[in-house]
Design an enzyme around this catalytic site. Structure first.
Site, short mmCIF file in Angstrom:
data_model
loop_
_atom_site.label_atom_id
_atom_site.label_comp_id
_atom_site.label_asym_id
_atom_site.label_seq_id
_atom_site.Cartn_x
_atom_site.Cartn_y
_atom_site.Cartn_z
CG ASP A 1 9.71 15.29 9.79
OD1 ASP A 1 9.68 16.38 9.20
OD2 ASP A 1 9.69 14.20 9.19
N GLY B 1 11.32 2.39 3.31
CA GLY B 1 11.19 1.08 2.69
C GLY B 1 9.81 0.89 2.11
CG MET B 2 8.94 -1.66 -0.24
SD MET B 2 9.25 -3.23 -1.10
CE MET B 2 10.18 -4.13 0.15
CB ILE C 1 -0.98 0.02 1.20
CG1 ILE C 1 -0.22 -0.15 2.53
CG2 ILE C 1 -2.03 -1.05 1.05
CD1 ILE C 1 -1.10 -0.06 3.76
#
EC number: 2.7.11.1
Length: 439
Positions: free
Chosen positions: A134, A27-28, A21
């Site tokens: 952040d 990364g993933m 998704i």
């Protein structure tokens, strides 16, 4: 040791990996399910060869913050083949995603309700002795669609969080200058641009920039050009310094100006009055005859059907366009080339239906069918995707001229097409997960 089964696609003993998704600098990201309780989960994979691994530190930070409202739970951290794996709650879209669905403007009511939640979230983080460093719309997500917390705003991605005081003695970190830039240039505080040590006040100022971004649709320092990234960050910082707060907040409820004035006047070690800041937005809601009823702009889209309807509708259009493009491309390829191309792109019959990565990037070279493609290939995919996406955070010493790892490159009014495509795919997959869960 890897616990992945090539037949069931299970990692970490009892977590089944589903569809991909998203991906980014970390990364993933995959959706999945906990096989013990059938709970939907998110799985983050990071290459073990990453130059700056973040998942372990992120996991430890989540463990310290776990139990706080609006902080996702983490369930597992370990290694799977060539990847580090973090398993956590599956959430909904980010505020940046919802901002796009709402035409890149939020109403004052919605921003006021968002502000109250974000202030509470950051207060909780500060009370656990961390500063976030952040703050940006991409790092705040709503809950899983259809759940009781679907309009609770969650803070995620604590890869840049830092302890600002000793958790035992409560002694504050000493003030320093000539510090590295940490955060996303678009939203970071003026003090951060000046190389000053960050503290709680900087998180609050960054949130104020986010609130004005939601109201205005863009900020005055977006779209600045420069020969180098260092010069660009300097220009952004200079523009922030010369933009009067009255000008920044002109035409919008006075409470946002009061918030910005308060945040920028806080001392380095001064404890913010979070109750006062929330009361500003309670007063705003009262003054405009509104209440904090949980009816955000994204819940009112499509005659009350909400953002999910927009996501599904846009994906249908995108899918038709993609299919048409693929058909046109096929018609231009010689028959022999099409046949060979189909053979090369067809997955092996031994490859499981649900792969850790898409079938198009799974190869037999990795040893086990269904395992991820080589880290080098994934690293290239992650890098190209990250460069095209929203404003990216900076972590680089201010006096140096080396290339930062991430750059604030997003145009405010028109998101990059690649970002739109990835977002539409994300929402369709998220919706399909919801539908299958309900069935």
């Amino acid at each position: 040791m890897s616990t992945t089964s090539s037949h069931s696609n299970v990692v970490g003993v009892h977590y089944r990996v589903g569809k991909k998704i998203g991906e980014g600098s970390f990364g993933m990201l995959f959706q999945g399910v906990n096989l013990i309780n059938n709970q939907p989960i998110a799985l983050k994979f990071e290459s073990r060869k990453s130059e700056v691994p973040q998942l372990r530190d992120e996991y430890l930070t989540y463990k310290l913050l776990m139990g706080l409202p609006g902080i996702p739970s983490v369930y597992y951290y370990g290694q799977e083949g060539m990847y580090n794996l973090l398993v956590m709650d599956l959430l909904g879209p980010s505020l940046e995603d919802l901002f796009d669905y709402c035409g890149r403007r939020f109403s004052p009511k919605t921003v006021a309700m968002i502000a109250k939640q974000m202030i509470t979230r950051i207060q909780s983080v500060h009370e656990r002795h961390f500063i976030y460093r952040d703050i940006k719309p991409d790092n705040f997500l709503i809950g899983f669609p259809g759940s009781k917390t679907e309009n609770v705003i969650y803070a995620v991605d604590f890869g840049m969080a830092k302890q600002y005081r000793d958790p035992k003695t409560h002694v504050h970190r000493p003030y320093n200058e000539h510090k590295s830039l940490s955060g996303t240039a678009r939203y970071m505080s003026i003090n951060t641009h000046l190389g000053r040590e960050q503290s709680r006040r900087d998180d609050l100022e960054s949130m104020g920039h986010v609130f004005m971004y939601f109201l205005r649709g863009s900020l005055p320092w977006q779209g600045l050009k420069a020969a180098t990234n260092k010069q660009k960050y300097e220009k952004i910082g200079e523009k922030k310094q010369v933009t009067p707060l009255k000008e920044l907040c002109e035409g919008y409820p006075k409470e946002f100006l009061q918030y910005m004035i308060y945040a920028r006047n806080l001392g380095y070690e001064e404890a913010p009055d979070y109750d006062y800041l929330r009361s500003l937005f309670d007063s705003l809601l009262l003054r405009i005859n509104e209440t904090d009823d949980g009816k955000y702009d994204w819940t009112l889209l499509n005659n009350g059907k909400g953002w999910q309807y927009s996501a599904a509708k846009q994906h249908v259009v995108q899918r038709r366009h993609t299919q048409g493009t693929n058909n046109r491309r096929q018609s231009t390829i010689p028959p022999y080339a099409r046949t060979r191309q189909n053979l090369l792109s067809s997955p092996s019959k031994q490859t499981p239906v649900n792969n850790v990565v898409d079938a198009s990037v799974a190869t037999q070279k990795d040893g086990i069918p269904g395992k991820a493609a080589s880290p080098q290939v994934q690293q290239q995919q992650q890098t190209s995707s990250a460069q095209q996406q929203q404003p990216q955070r900076v972590e680089q010493p201010a006096p140096q001229t080396t290339q930062p790892t991430q750059v604030d490159t997003q145009q405010a009014a028109k998101p990059a097409p690649s970002k739109e495509k990835s977002r539409k795919k994300f929402h369709l997959r998220l919706l399909s997960c919801c539908i299958s869960k309900q069935e």
